[in-house]
Design a protein around this motif. Structure first.
Motif, short mmCIF file in Angstrom:
data_model
loop_
_atom_site.label_atom_id
_atom_site.label_comp_id
_atom_site.label_asym_id
_atom_site.label_seq_id
_atom_site.Cartn_x
_atom_site.Cartn_y
_atom_site.Cartn_z
N THR A 209 6.17 62.41 40.83
CA THR A 209 5.23 61.33 41.62
C THR A 209 6.01 61.22 42.90
OG1 THR A 209 4.66 60.65 39.39
CG2 THR A 209 4.43 59.06 41.49
N LYS B 154 1.42 61.24 45.78
CA LYS B 154 0.86 62.31 45.25
C LYS B 154 1.73 62.91 43.74
CE LYS B 154 -2.32 63.82 47.79
NZ LYS B 154 -3.76 64.13 47.16
N LYS B 155 1.01 63.28 42.98
CA LYS B 155 1.58 64.02 41.59
C LYS B 155 1.53 65.51 41.90
CE LYS B 155 0.51 60.30 38.16
NZ LYS B 155 1.97 59.88 38.19
N LEU B 156 2.79 66.10 41.99
CA LEU B 156 3.04 67.38 42.33
C LEU B 156 3.82 68.14 40.92
CD1 LEU B 156 3.83 67.54 46.02
CD2 LEU B 156 1.37 67.76 44.98
#
Length: 531
Positions: free
Chosen positions: A451, A467-469
């Protein structure tokens, strides 16, 4: 002495075809006529016996089948240095056959006489030889210097000489050649099995400008090195590979200008031999490949301290040895100037199955290392290795008495012996937090997602985005995602990130092919975008 046998034949180096050997006997052999040479061959397979024939011992060999007898006309005792140079560079008398005989030149069927042709040809050869700076007469059967001063008259500008794999029998011959070369800087006499002075001798000025010397495979001992070194006042590089050197001695008042020393392929008695050469003040590179050492220790310095040994050593090669304990790697961090290390093919490297983890451990343990096994260590790679090391051994640190509170932080001596850099890493990055020390969770996609907050520090109108990457996502793909967000081509984007644990410290994400996890990015960190 029989015809064709030099008066000093005993002990001389000879060749016979492609084989090299040393003359150990000159004389008759029972039940045979004429003179024989008893030769101890470099390659024992060329021999037949140990120097004895029909019950009589004529000479001794190191190998039980390393010797044989040959007739003198089969032995090549070699040529002088200048003859070899002229022959190698096409400047010998043999090359003048186009001039016919005497002072004549043949044009078709006519023979025209030229007065003084010999002297003109000789002058031309002289001019060409005087232009030579870098000379190689490797494998040219050079055995002696030749007439006195002839070399200095003919090759006045030589600076670099390769005399390797010839028929030189003694260091005295090398000195006789070098004494006629005023500005000799580089000399390679490797693969000549020769005799060296065993007692202090007159110090020749022949090597007063010599900077690079190769004595590989010459059977020189370290004691002989130190005796000869009195005549090498400005030597910077010394190559001593494959000489059966087992013990070292302290080089008092010699080799003080040395910057590189190669002792590879000599089976040293133990790692403590290195202490005897540890005070060479200018030594920057030490090559110890395949020397049989099993450990490295600098007893003058404690955990986290620097040794006074090898003060200038920048590059160290200990590959192909028997180093089995990680404690030896810890010791290398004590070297104050170490920047490059080669350590492949040692047993300690088999203790970690994952090659990437292995490299990370070495990087984390040696603070100033910039090159490992010929690969440059990038700043981001060092940071990742040190953060991972801090996490991996965090639980051990706590169990050994480590604590987040500095007043209660008292890790045991055993822990510090195994991880001497751990306190420094805690100072650099902070003590590991409890959440970091939990056992590794199963690698589900949820666990792999980071996150992250994405900010544009130079564009205040752009609001931060969360953003969740996936941690396996490459920087290139992150830029592709950002293109959809900001409509700016990836080639124009410059990315960096700030850790939530290290405020104000920014790390550049400078390699498009690396994944986020390479940079040790964690959930809660902030990715900074500029264009």
């Amino acid at each position: 002495m029989a015809a064709g046998v030099p008066p000093d034949a005993l002990g001389r180096r000879v060749s016979c075809g492609t084989d090299y050997g040393t003359v150990r006997y000159v004389g008759s052999v029972s039940r045979t006529a004429g003179i024989w040479l008893g030769v101890e061959w470099d390659d024992p397979q060329r021999g037949k016996h140990d120097g004895s024939y029909e019950g009589t011992q004529y000479f001794k060999c190191r190998h039980p089948k390393g010797g044989s007898f040959i007739r003198p006309n089969k032995a090549n005792f070699g040529v002088d240095f200048l003859a070899a140079v002229k022959d190698r560079y096409g400047l010998s008398d043999k090359q003048d056959v186009q001039y016919g005989t005497g002072n004549t030149v043949v044009f078709g069927t006519k023979t025209v006489e030229f007065v003084g042709m010999d002297s003109v040809a000789e002058q031309q050869r002289q001019v060409q030889l005087n232009k030579l700076v870098d000379i190689s007469v490797r494998e040219c059967a050079v055995s002696h210097a030749g007439q006195e001063e002839e070399i200095s008259r003919t090759c006045a500008n030589m600076r670099h000489i390769n005399l390797s794999k010839n028929l030189i029998s003694s260091w005295e011959t090398v000195t006789a050649i070098a004494s006629q070369v005023q500005n000799l800087e580089t000399l390679n006499v490797s693969e000549n099995k020769m005799r060296f002075p065993s007692t202090p001798t007159f110090i020749s000025s022949a090597f007063s400008n010599l900077k690079i010397l190769a004595l590989n495979q010459t059977e020189i001992t370290w004691t002989e090195v130190l005796l000869c070194a009195q005549g090498w006042p400005v030597l910077e590089e010394l190559y001593l590979s494959s000489n059966n050197i087992t013990v070292l001695e302290r080089p008092d008042n010699v080799l003080q200008t040395l910057k590189l020393l190669d002792l590879s392929d000599n089976q040293l008695l133990d790692g403590n031999q290195l202490h005897l050469i540890a005070q060479l003040p200018r030594l920057e590179q030490l090559i110890l490949r395949n020397t049989g050492i099993s450990s490295i220790h600098f007893p003058d310095a404690g955990f986290g301290c620097k040794t006074k040994m090898f003060p200038s050593l920048k590059r160290l090669a200990v590959n192909d040895n028997k180093i089995s304990q990680w404690s030896s790697v810890n010791e290398l961090d004590k070297l104050p100037s170490l920047r490059a290390l080669q350590c492949n093919n040692n047993p300690f490297m088999d203790t970690e199955k994952n090659p990437e983890t292995l490299i990370q451990l070495i990087i984390a343990k040696i603070s100033q290392l910039e090159v490992l096994n010929n690969c440059e260590i990038l700043p981001a790679e060092r940071r990742g290795a040190e953060l991972d090391y801090r996490k991996i051994f965090g639980k051990d640190w706590l169990e050994a008495g480590g604590h987040w509170n500095p007043e209660k932080n008292k890790p045991s001596e055993e822990f510090l012996a195994a991880h001497p850099r751990y306190p420094a890493l805690c100072l650099k990055y902070g003590a590991p937090e409890e959440g970091e020390l939990k056992g590794r969770q199963p690698l589900t996609l949820k666990n792999q997602l980071l996150t992250l907050t994405i900010k544009c520090p130079e564009k205040p109108e752009q609001k931060p985005v969360e953003k969740k990457l996936p941690e396996s996502m490459t920087i290139q793909k992150v830029k592709g995602l950002l293109y959809r967000l900001f409509k700016i081509p990836g080639s124009e984007l410059k990315l960096s990130y700030e850790s939530s644990k290290l405020e104000g410290k920014e790390v550049e994400l400078d390699n498009d092919l690396k994944p986020l996890q390479f940079y040790s990015i964690e959930s809660g960190d902030c990715v900074l975008v500029r264009w």
